[in-house]
Each structure stands twice: as structure tokens, then as C-alpha cells.
Design a protein around this motif. Structure first.
Motif, PDB file in Angstrom:
ATOM      1  N   SER A 147      19.713  49.970 101.062  1.00  0.00           N
ATOM      2  CA  SER A 147      20.903  50.797 100.820  1.00  0.00           C
ATOM      3  C   SER A 147      21.917  50.786 101.953  1.00  0.00           C
TER       4      SER A 147
ATOM      5  N   ARG B  48      14.444  58.350  99.698  1.00  0.00           N
ATOM      6  CA  ARG B  48      15.077  57.482 100.688  1.00  0.00           C
ATOM      7  C   ARG B  48      14.205  57.404 101.937  1.00  0.00           C
TER       8      ARG B  48
ATOM      9  N   THR C 148      35.986  60.026 100.187  1.00  0.00           N
ATOM     10  CA  THR C 148      35.366  60.027 101.516  1.00  0.00           C
ATOM     11  C   THR C 148      35.708  61.292 102.287  1.00  0.00           C
TER      12      THR C 148
ATOM     13  N   LEU D 104      23.076  61.955 106.817  1.00  0.00           N
ATOM     14  CA  LEU D 104      23.530  61.053 105.762  1.00  0.00           C
ATOM     15  C   LEU D 104      24.256  61.876 104.711  1.00  0.00           C
TER      16      LEU D 104
ATOM     17  N   THR E   7      26.203  61.224 101.084  1.00  0.00           N
ATOM     18  CA  THR E   7      26.320  60.145 100.113  1.00  0.00           C
ATOM     19  C   THR E   7      26.731  60.658  98.740  1.00  0.00           C
ATOM     20  N   THR E   8      27.449  59.823  98.018  1.00  0.00           N
ATOM     21  CA  THR E   8      27.839  60.131  96.647  1.00  0.00           C
ATOM     22  C   THR E   8      28.045  58.824  95.898  1.00  0.00           C
ATOM     23  N   GLN E   9      28.410  58.930  94.633  1.00  0.00           N
ATOM     24  CA  GLN E   9      28.530  57.757  93.775  1.00  0.00           C
ATOM     25  C   GLN E   9      29.899  57.695  93.126  1.00  0.00           C
TER      26      GLN E   9
ATOM     27  N   GLU F 117      27.861  53.035  95.679  1.00  0.00           N
ATOM     28  CA  GLU F 117      27.555  54.203  96.499  1.00  0.00           C
ATOM     29  C   GLU F 117      28.475  54.268  97.714  1.00  0.00           C
TER      30      GLU F 117
ATOM     31  N   SER G 168      28.728  56.171 101.351  1.00  0.00           N
ATOM     32  CA  SER G 168      27.879  56.925 102.278  1.00  0.00           C
ATOM     33  C   SER G 168      28.510  57.010 103.665  1.00  0.00           C
TER      34      SER G 168
END
Length: 505
Positions: free
Chosen positions: A34, A72, A221, A439, A441-443, A448, A450
């Protein structure tokens, strides 16, 4: 948006242990790479002490995810100044651009599997980009191999892919009408040095810099960074505020799909579709006033707003847009132009080898949706539809992106009509900020997004690493190329949502 404190999750390994882990994960078809980031430990005494790395200068952090249980894992390798590392890009192809970035930014030399002579320590070929006092143009560039020319070399400017300000080029080797090799020559002289600007500042300042950047996903972001700042500050938000943020997030996802789709149609003969999607993009952007937002406070006012008028204005517009998207889907389905793209690209590649997420992964029939498997906001209560295909073709990518846009519009209307009126959430102000490695993170549809950050006790960011979908999708793009045709290659580039700005950031 998911935020994790990974300080205690990182497992420091020796080179031998890391190599065995990589082989083990490569054999496990449910585990995907990832991301890779690097920390400069020069001013990180607390991390050196925690991980017992008193003589280390750099810490490489490898991130993996199990797509069965969505857990993860984080593995780290410590290196001294000039100490080399082994490349694992022959196992995980998407690691290529992550390793290249570490080489450029920190001067770490990676040996490939085929390198017969490998030294433990080498003198860096030049200063690295994130070196604190670096003002030079000559940087470490020892990672990427030159183009293998066995036939005709063709140079294509990236600006041909609907990026008019670009001065970067891609070089192709054409051998018997086939693309046998490609080389991406990105112009790093135009880099905003975004991460370098952010490091040494607070998260509030980081959000402002992101909002003023040229990144295509700057709004997503920035929202991710805002939620990171709330997480480290132990701030809590109410369910109603999360619902409103879910509404904002769906709008940002719609804008991402609209921008990628309009670029695809602008470079094809479907100019009318381009004009329709461009109009929708401009209208939604203006209604949310995103282009005017420049600071964390302005972003906070938008995502915590109690004003419902502009929310209903967007809902009313989207009601009209849904039928138009249905018409576009019917136009694309079965269209020979897009069906014929299959002859220009390799399909049925190993999707998991390229660390694909979201839409590119779904185009191979894999179920992957972070809203469902790693739910955030109130997505556990909202029905999420996944659109799947079989071969990962450009035609299937476009259809999935259009259907996801249609589903996003449907979600926006549901949130407006089925959820309660937004009320301001209660926030608890803590005594101190969290510190450590985080970390966030999103989609989005392209993959992805991050951020790995290292925050010190005074709230200052020592490391801020932005990882975007392009980092994984670029290697996948190059491996898919089969026959040279500029318009088809440009279509594939934009269908995957690849952005030069995310590489040269």
C-alpha cells in the motif's frame, strides 16, 4: 476518512527478515503493498530511542493491507547515511515509483534483483531533495533505468494528455508496432516542493499550503489533513457534523470523477459529452465556492456549516444531472470507439501486483470499497453500491467511473433528504496534542489517498508524506501499453486519473 496512530504498530526488521516477509506477502494473494515512506531521523531522538535505532539516519516504512480482514501492517528498515537497501519492485510492481521517490528525496540507493555487485554503503550521487539545506538542482537520480531502445524511439509531451502547462515527456520504444519499453521524464524543476514547505510547520499551516497547491485532489487531501489535526488534538465531532462532512466528501468525489471524465471526452470525438461534464464540474465547484477556500478556518466553516440553502441548491442541480449521466452511460455502452481500445492495451494483468484500489481494482472483479470495509463518517448506515467488471479494460474503467458518478449523485440526494438537519457538533479541547507517526487515509475513484506524518511534541510536522493514486497507477499504466496510438494512450491516462502534479509535488 480513517486516521490511525501507527507509532506502536511499526515492526522494525533486519534486511534478512524484511526480505523473507516480502516473499511471504508476495505468495499470499490477499495481501497487497500500500505504500512506502521514509523518515529522516536526524532530529528524531525520541523515535531512535523508542525503536532502539541509535546509529540510524533513515527509517523506511513499508505498508501492507490484507484485503480479507482489511488489517494494515507496517514494517520498518533502519539505514545509516549512505547505506543501501534492496528493491522489492520485482515482487510488487507499484513499489517502483515509491522507491524512486525515496531515492530522489533521501538519496537512498536501491539495488535491484539483477544487480550482481551490491555494496552495503555507497556515497550518495548528489544531495537529496529533502535535505534541510539543499538548494541545488543536481539531485540523486540513480533509481530509474534509461529507455531500452531496440526499435524506434518516440517522445510524447505530457501536455498532449490535457495538461497544457506540462514540460515533462514520456519516451516510448516502438518495436514492430509494439511498445516494448517506456520512460517517464518528469520535469521536477517545476516542483512546488510541497512536502518540503510543510515540514517544520503546524498542521494548520499544512492545510493552507495544500489548499493553495496545484494538486488535483487538494480539497480531499486538505479535508484529510483537517481530520488528522482533529485526531491529534483529541477533538470529537457529533454524528450530525459527520453527516454534513459525508455530504462534502461525496461532492469532492463527484468533482474528481467529473474532471477525469471530461478530460477523456475532450481528447476523443465526444466533445458534446465533454461540454456537459465540464458544465457540471464548474457549476458544483462554484456552488461550494471551493476555489476561494485558502485556510483551515475557511475549510472548517464549510464543513461545519449550519446553512442549508446552498446544500439544497446543490441537491436541486444534481436532480437534473442524474438523467443526463444515464444518457451518457447509454451512449458509451457498446460504443465501438471505446470497445476498440482493448486492442491497444494489455488486460487481465495481475491487479493485486500493482496495488490497485477502488475503481481500477473493481474493474477486475474485486470487491473493495473503504466506505464499506473501513467505514468512516456515517457510511455504515448508507447503502454503498460497488460496480464490478472482469477484464480491467479502458472501456470498463470508463463505465465504472460513470456509474460511480451516478451513485455519488444519488448519495448526495439521500444525505440531503433522509438525514437530519445539521447542527454544530460539540468539541472537547484537550490539554496536549498527540505525538508520533500517523496514517490518514481515504478513498477516491482513482484509488487510495494517504498521508503519513510524524508529529513532534510541539505540534511541528517533522515528516509529511502524501501518497496519491498516481503513485500506484503509473506503473500499471506503463505495463498496460501495447500498441502506440496517442489518442488512446491519452484516454487511458485520464481514465486512470493519473496526474503529473502528484509525482513532482
Amino acid at each position: 476518512m480513517n486516521i490511525f496512530d501507527i507509532t506502536n504498530e511499526i515492526q522494525v526488521k533486519s534486511k534478512a527478515e524484511l526480505s523473507m516477509l516480502m516473499l511471504s506477502h508476495f505468495d499470499d494473494q490477499h495481501i497487497v503493498f500500500s505504500g512506502l515512506t521514509c523518515l529522516d531521523l536526524l532530529n528524531a531522538g525520541e523515535l531512535k530511542e523508542k525503536y532502539n535505532l541509535l546509529n540510524a539516519r533513515f527509517l523506511l516504512i513499508y505498508q501492507f493491507q490484507n484485503l480479507n480482514d482489511h488489517k494494515r501492517d507496517f514494517y520498518a528498515l533502519s539505514l545509516g547515511y549512505g547505506q543501501t537497501a534492496l528493491s522489492f519492485a520485482h515482487l510488487f510492481e507499484s513499489m517502483t515509483w515509491f522507491e524512486a521517490e525515496v531515492n530522489r528525496n533521501f538519496g537512498v540507493h536501491f539495488y535491484r534483483k539483477e544487480d550482481r555487485i551490491q555494496y552495503e554503503v555507497v556515497t550518495p550521487a548528489g544531495k537529496y531533495h529533502l535535505e534541510k539545506d539543499n538548494l541545488e538542482d543536481s539531485l540523486c537520480k540513480t533509481y530509474l533505468s534509461p529507455l531500452k531502445v531496440t526499435g524506434e524511439e518516440i517522445e510524447v509531451p505530457v501536455k498532449k494528455f490535457n495538461n497544457p502547462l506540462s514540460s515533462s515527456v514520456i519516451r516510448f520504444n516502438i518495436d514492430e508496432n509494439r511498445i516494448s519499453d517506456s520512460f517517464f521524464d518528469f520535469d521536477f524543476s517545476k516542483s512546488e516542493s510541497l512536502e518540503k514547505q510543510i515540514e517544520g510547520k503546524s498542521l494548520d499551516e499544512a492545510i493552507s499550503l495544500l489548499l493553495k497547491s496545484n494538486l488535483p485532489l487538494k480539497n480531499i487531501t486538505s479535508l484529510l489533513s483537517l481530520e488528522l489535526s482533529e485526531f491529534v488534538g483529541n477533538l470529537k465531532t457529533s454524528s450530525s457534523v459527520k453527516i454534513h462532512r459525508m455530504f462534502i466528501y461525496e461532492i469532492l468525489c463527484a468533482l474528481e470523477n467529473l474532471k477525469c471524465l471530461e478530460k477523456v471526452f475532450n481528447l476523443s470525438s465526444f466533445t458534446e459529452l465533454y461540454q456537459i461534464l465540464n458544465y457540471q464540474f464548474e457549476t458544483l465547484s462554484n456552488l461550494t465556492n471551493l476555489s476561494e477556500i485558502q485556510t483551515k478556518d475557511e475549510l472548517s466553516r464549510l464543513i461545519n456549516s449550519e446553512d442549508r440553502k446552498w446544500v439544497y441548491d446543490i441537491r436541486d442541480r444534481i436532480h437534473d444531472y442524474q438523467d443526463i449521466i444515464n444518457d451518457i452511460i447509454q451512449t458509451i455502452e457498446g460504443n465501438k470507439y471505446f470497445l476498440n481500445l482493448e486492442s491497444y492495451f494489455h488486460s487481465n494483468l495481475g491487479a493485486l501486483d500493482f496495488s490497485l484500489k477502488s475503481m481500477p481494482l473493481q474493474s477486475y472483479g474485486y470487491h473493495y470499497n473503504s466506505k464499506k470495509y473501513e467505514p468512516f463518517y456515517e457510511y455504515s448506515d448508507l447503502t454503498n453500491t460497488e460496480y464490478l467488471a472482469l477484464n480491467g479494460s479502458t472501456y470498463e474503467l470508463l463505465l465504472i467511473r460513470l456509474k460511480e458518478l451516478k451513485n455519488t449523485y444519488s448519495n448526495i440526494i439521500k444525505i440531503c433528504e433522509e438525514y437530519p438537519i445539521i447542527r454544530k457538533g460539540v468539541e472537547l479541547k484537550p490539554d496536549s496534542l498527540k505525538t508520533g507517526i500517523f496514517l490518514a487515509t481515504t478513498q477516491v475513484s482513482s484509488g487510495e489517498v494517504s498521508i503519513i506524518s510524524y508529529l513532534k511534541e510541539d505540534g511541528v510536522i517533522d515528516r509529511f508524506h502524501l501518497m496519491s493514486p498516481t503513485m500506484a497507477n503509473l506503473k500499471y499504466f506503463s505495463k498496460r501499453l501495447k500498441k502506440f496510438a496517442l489518442s488512446q494512450i491519452a484516454c487511458e491516462w485520464n481514465a486512470l486519473g493519473i496526474s503529473e502534479e502528484e509525482i513532482v509535488k
